[in-house]
Design an enzyme around this catalytic site. Structure first.
Site, PDB file in Angstrom:
ATOM      1  N   GLU A 246       0.850  -1.196   0.000  1.00 43.28           N
ATOM      2  CA  GLU A 246       0.000   0.000   0.000  1.00 43.28           C
ATOM      3  C   GLU A 246       0.881   1.239   0.000  1.00 43.28           C
ATOM      4  O   GLU A 246       2.000   1.200   0.493  1.00 43.28           O
ATOM      5  CB  GLU A 246      -0.872   0.009   1.274  1.00 43.28           C
ATOM      6  N   LYS A 248       2.488   4.562   1.367  1.00 44.43           N
ATOM      7  CA  LYS A 248       2.670   5.095   2.719  1.00 44.43           C
ATOM      8  C   LYS A 248       2.243   6.554   2.664  1.00 44.43           C
ATOM      9  O   LYS A 248       2.995   7.422   2.260  1.00 44.43           O
ATOM     10  CB  LYS A 248       4.128   4.961   3.183  1.00 44.43           C
ATOM     11  N   ARG A 253      -1.964   9.089  11.651  1.00 47.29           N
ATOM     12  CA  ARG A 253      -2.758   7.895  11.900  1.00 47.29           C
ATOM     13  C   ARG A 253      -4.070   8.282  12.565  1.00 47.29           C
ATOM     14  O   ARG A 253      -4.077   9.115  13.481  1.00 47.29           O
ATOM     15  CB  ARG A 253      -1.961   6.977  12.844  1.00 47.29           C
ATOM     16  N   ARG A 283      -2.227   8.472  16.670  1.00 40.77           N
ATOM     17  CA  ARG A 283      -1.320   7.345  16.817  1.00 40.77           C
ATOM     18  C   ARG A 283      -0.870   7.189  18.272  1.00 40.77           C
ATOM     19  O   ARG A 283      -0.685   6.077  18.748  1.00 40.77           O
ATOM     20  CB  ARG A 283      -0.103   7.579  15.920  1.00 40.77           C
ATOM     21  N   PHE A 353      -7.212   1.358   6.086  1.00 44.34           N
ATOM     22  CA  PHE A 353      -6.555   0.107   5.700  1.00 44.34           C
ATOM     23  C   PHE A 353      -6.877  -1.056   6.633  1.00 44.34           C
ATOM     24  O   PHE A 353      -6.407  -2.171   6.414  1.00 44.34           O
ATOM     25  CB  PHE A 353      -5.039   0.278   5.534  1.00 44.34           C
ATOM     26  N   LYS A 433       7.814  -1.007   6.508  1.00 40.44           N
ATOM     27  CA  LYS A 433       7.806   0.194   5.668  1.00 40.44           C
ATOM     28  C   LYS A 433       9.055   0.206   4.810  1.00 40.44           C
ATOM     29  O   LYS A 433      10.130  -0.247   5.231  1.00 40.44           O
ATOM     30  CB  LYS A 433       7.693   1.454   6.509  1.00 40.44           C
TER      31      LYS A 433
HETATM   32  P1  AMP Z   1       6.471   5.306  10.915  1.00 47.15           P
HETATM   33  O1  AMP Z   1       5.678   6.316  11.715  1.00 47.15           O
HETATM   34  O2  AMP Z   1       7.529   5.913  10.052  1.00 47.15           O
HETATM   35  O3  AMP Z   1       6.938   4.156  11.771  1.00 47.15           O
HETATM   36  O4  AMP Z   1       5.484   4.630   9.849  1.00 47.15           O
HETATM   37  C1  AMP Z   1       4.320   3.968  10.210  1.00 47.15           C
HETATM   38  C2  AMP Z   1       3.152   4.910  10.007  1.00 47.15           C
HETATM   39  O5  AMP Z   1       2.869   5.069   8.620  1.00 47.15           O
HETATM   40  C3  AMP Z   1       1.853   4.392  10.559  1.00 47.15           C
HETATM   41  O6  AMP Z   1       1.761   4.610  11.939  1.00 47.15           O
HETATM   42  C4  AMP Z   1       0.824   5.194   9.783  1.00 47.15           C
HETATM   43  O7  AMP Z   1       0.573   6.412  10.449  1.00 47.15           O
HETATM   44  C5  AMP Z   1       1.537   5.531   8.483  1.00 47.15           C
HETATM   45  N1  AMP Z   1       0.936   4.913   7.284  1.00 47.15           N
HETATM   46  C6  AMP Z   1       0.746   5.550   6.113  1.00 47.15           C
HETATM   47  N2  AMP Z   1       0.192   4.733   5.202  1.00 47.15           N
HETATM   48  C7  AMP Z   1      -0.002   3.535   5.804  1.00 47.15           C
HETATM   49  C8  AMP Z   1      -0.535   2.279   5.370  1.00 47.15           C
HETATM   50  N3  AMP Z   1      -0.975   2.089   4.135  1.00 47.15           N
HETATM   51  N4  AMP Z   1      -0.561   1.262   6.279  1.00 47.15           N
HETATM   52  C9  AMP Z   1      -0.091   1.443   7.539  1.00 47.15           C
HETATM   53  N5  AMP Z   1       0.425   2.598   7.995  1.00 47.15           N
HETATM   54  C10 AMP Z   1       0.473   3.644   7.139  1.00 47.15           C
END
Ligand code: AMP
Length: 590
Positions: A246, A248, A253, A283, A353, A433
């Site tokens: 998907e 990002k 969140r 989040r 999602f 990610k």
């Molecule tokens: P990070 O904050 O860099 O650890 O990345 C994870 C965050 O990406 C999640 O907490 C979401 O807020 C965001 N995110 C964006 N798109 C998605 C997606 N398709 N699935 C899950 N998380 C996503």
């Protein structure tokens, strides 16, 4: 239990910053509590009346407390104020005035005091300031000096016993089992409900079996599933096989809870507490329900379910062109005022999602494939949109999708294993990610917590900051350890912004739960989360991140500030030491 006995425990906890001693004291305290009061004790120990995600705040400023003290002990307000300046702590002021003027020592149970404080918190609207002051002063009049000390600190939000959620979970386990062995079971229930009061009460009344049966509740935030990192598409396919891929989305969140027919808790709106059918959590599980009215309205009118919990990412778009806006713009929607206007200027869409609860059923144990399929069936509107997705096991297809998203200005992609449950609060390889990759460089940012500032010389001293001491979270030890000093590369405006944000967290002594060999000019309570980009991770003898005995710790080379993240991340959501170690070992693999 009487509140004055609880206050004696608070006093002992205040005297130590050692986590083992704190856990020990807390587990003794829990062992003296009944199932009816243990939830309140868990909240009060953290300076709260309800779980942190409930918008229930006592809401008393120093001036109000000053008036309550003046009235309770018959001292002029300016004298109370002068004493506060001298002692530097309203808790000490209350204790001293109480000792001088009051020989009462009436007993109140913890439940009675909790109830009275809750009444104060729920008093809103016209005349509420006066009512709050007189309720607090009535209570202060009757209690002993130690109770007075904490009765003032709770409303002011200055308890600062340094007891984080992991310490509470450890103490509960210790209280019953004598060791940490029950922590994983307790943590699972906590991850599903984020409510330490509910977990402790269930544990006290229903034992381990009761805790194992704790289910997701609409209205109580679930700790979000988090992502791991892998360096490139090939390692993703090698490790995960067939996956959902998907975009990002670079917003924030949102976890949307709703029940179309009944209230699921409180929300604040124009300073009033109101019952609500929809709750939206960030989040870091803060209640943002009132900030995003368009998402709330769409959940109630467009989603095909009477009750559900949805997980997604919200992004602002330009209402004229429909174009999505960068994170810096989206994040302007996290504000408490002028909500209607900002919803017009910067409307949100949320890409959904996941679905974690649907029509009375907890879906956490279902596979991602099933949960995501349900999202496709029940979510369909212009505001709530199912996230884009492909399913593949081909490195080439994954590379193309990633390149496509980067081309479109996104950060990268999130890859998910299809046959896995939703593991609340876990960071593991179920979700990974993947961002733009530059060989040899750290390809992702690190979320750091500010630990202090170091005064510089020259121009920068005008703003009172030279460099920042920043750290990460050691989950195992529940403490914050140093990782870097950030100096160059900050604009004057960023320095000013930092100064403004951090003023109220400045301390002269090292705060509880901070472990650093570098002593900054001013310590900061570990509260402010910043996103940092660096060239690489190196081993370092000076920093405490990942440092064991005489071995070196880890550090960031050439760290620079990218964004402030306190809005969506709690200090405990910062990057962990384990992640730093795994990033360190990944960085030159390519
Ligand atoms: P990070 O904050 O860099 O650890 O990345 C994870 C965050 O990406 C999640 O907490 C979401 O807020 C965001 N995110 C964006 N798109 C998605 C997606 N398709 N699935 C899950 N998380 C996503």
């Amino acid at each position: 239990m009487e509140f004055r006995d609880l206050s004696k425990y608070f006093e002992k906890m205040e005297a130590t910053t050692k986590r083992l001693e704190l856990t020990d004291l807390l587990s003794q305290l829990f062992n003296e509590s009944t199932p009816d009061e243990i939830d309140k004790i868990a909240y009060l120990t953290q300076g709260r009346l309800a779980p942190f995600y409930e918008p229930i705040e006592i809401g008393m400023a120093e001036k109000m407390v000053e008036q309550a003290l003046s009235r309770a002990y018959g001292i002029e307000r300016d004298q109370v104020g002068a004493l506060a300046t001298k002692l530097g702590d309203w808790g000490k002021v209350a204790a001293e005035l109480n000792q001088k003027s009051n020989f009462k020592n009436q007993s109140f149970s913890v439940e009675e005091v909790h109830n009275k404080l809750l009444e104060i918190a729920l008093t809103t609207g016209a005349g509420s300031v006066e009512k709050k002051i007189s309720a607090l002063s009535d209570l202060l009049k009757l209690v002993d000096y130690l109770s007075a000390r904490y009765l003032v600190r709770i409303p002011l939000g200055t308890m600062r016993l340094g007891i984080g959620d992991p310490t509470v979970l450890d103490a509960l386990s210790h209280a019953k089992a004598g060791d940490k062995s029950l922590r994983p079971i307790l943590e699972e229930a906590y991850n599903k409900t984020s409510d330490l009061g509910l977990v402790s009460k269930t544990f006290w009344s229903g034992g381990v079996d009761g805790v194992k049966k704790v289910k997701v509740v609409v209205g109580k935030p679930i700790r979000p599933q988090l992502t791991e990192r892998l360096p490139d598409p090939k390692s993703v396919v090698d490790k995960l096989g067939e996956v959902a891929v998907e975009p990002k989305y670079d917003g924030f969140r949102v976890q949307i809870h709703f029940n179309k027919h009944k209230s699921i808790g409180f929300m604040t709106s124009d300073g009033e507490l109101k019952e609500t059918n929809v709750k939206i959590f960030s989040r870091n599980l803060e209640d943002m329900s009132h900030m995003f009215p368009e998402l709330a309205a769409s959940a109630l009118s467009d989603v095909k379910a009477e009750e559900a919990i949805l997980d997604g990412e919200a992004i602002a778009y330009n209402p004229l062109s429909g174009e999505f806006l960068p994170f810096q713009e989206t994040t302007k929607r996290r504000r408490k005022h002028n909500i209607a206007q900002s919803a017009k200027d910067l409307p949100l869409k949320a890409f959904i999602f996941d679905c974690l609860y649907y029509q009375g059923e907890d879906l956490m144990g279902k596979t991602y494939r099933e949960r995501r399929a349900l999202v496709g069936q029940i979510v369909k509107s212009d505001t709530l949109v199912p996230a884009d997705q492909i399913i593949t096991s081909s490195t080439k297809e994954l590379e193309d999708f990633l390149a496509d998203k980067i081309q479109a200005g996104l950060e990268g992609v999130v890859v998910k294993k299809l046959d896995t449950p939703y593991q609340a609060g876990s960071r593991n390889f179920n979700w990974v990610k993947l961002k733009r990759h530059n060989a040899g460089e750290l390809n992702d940012t690190v979320d750091c917590v500010l630990l202090g500032y170091i005064f510089g010389t020259g121009k920068r001293t005008d703003f009172g900051v030279g460099a920042l001491l920043a750290g990460v979270y050691d989950k195992e030890k529940d403490e914050f350890v140093s990782l870097c000093k950030i100096g160059t590369g900050l604009t004057d405006e960023e320095f000013r912004e930092i100064r403004k944000r951090s003023e109220r967290f400045a301390r002269t002594n090292k705060p509880a739960r901070v472990n650093s060999n570098i002593v900054p000019s001013v310590w900061l309570e570990p509260k402010i989360v910043i996103e940092v980009l660096a060239d690489e991770i190196t081993r370092s003898p000076v920093h405490t991140a990942g440092k064991i005995a005489d071995e070196p710790g880890y550090a960031l080379r050439f760290p620079r500030l990218v964004n402030f993240r306190s809005d969506d991340k709690r200090p405990e959501d910062a990057t962990t030491v384990d992640e730093i170690i795994s990033l360190y070992s990944q960085q030159y693999k390519k």
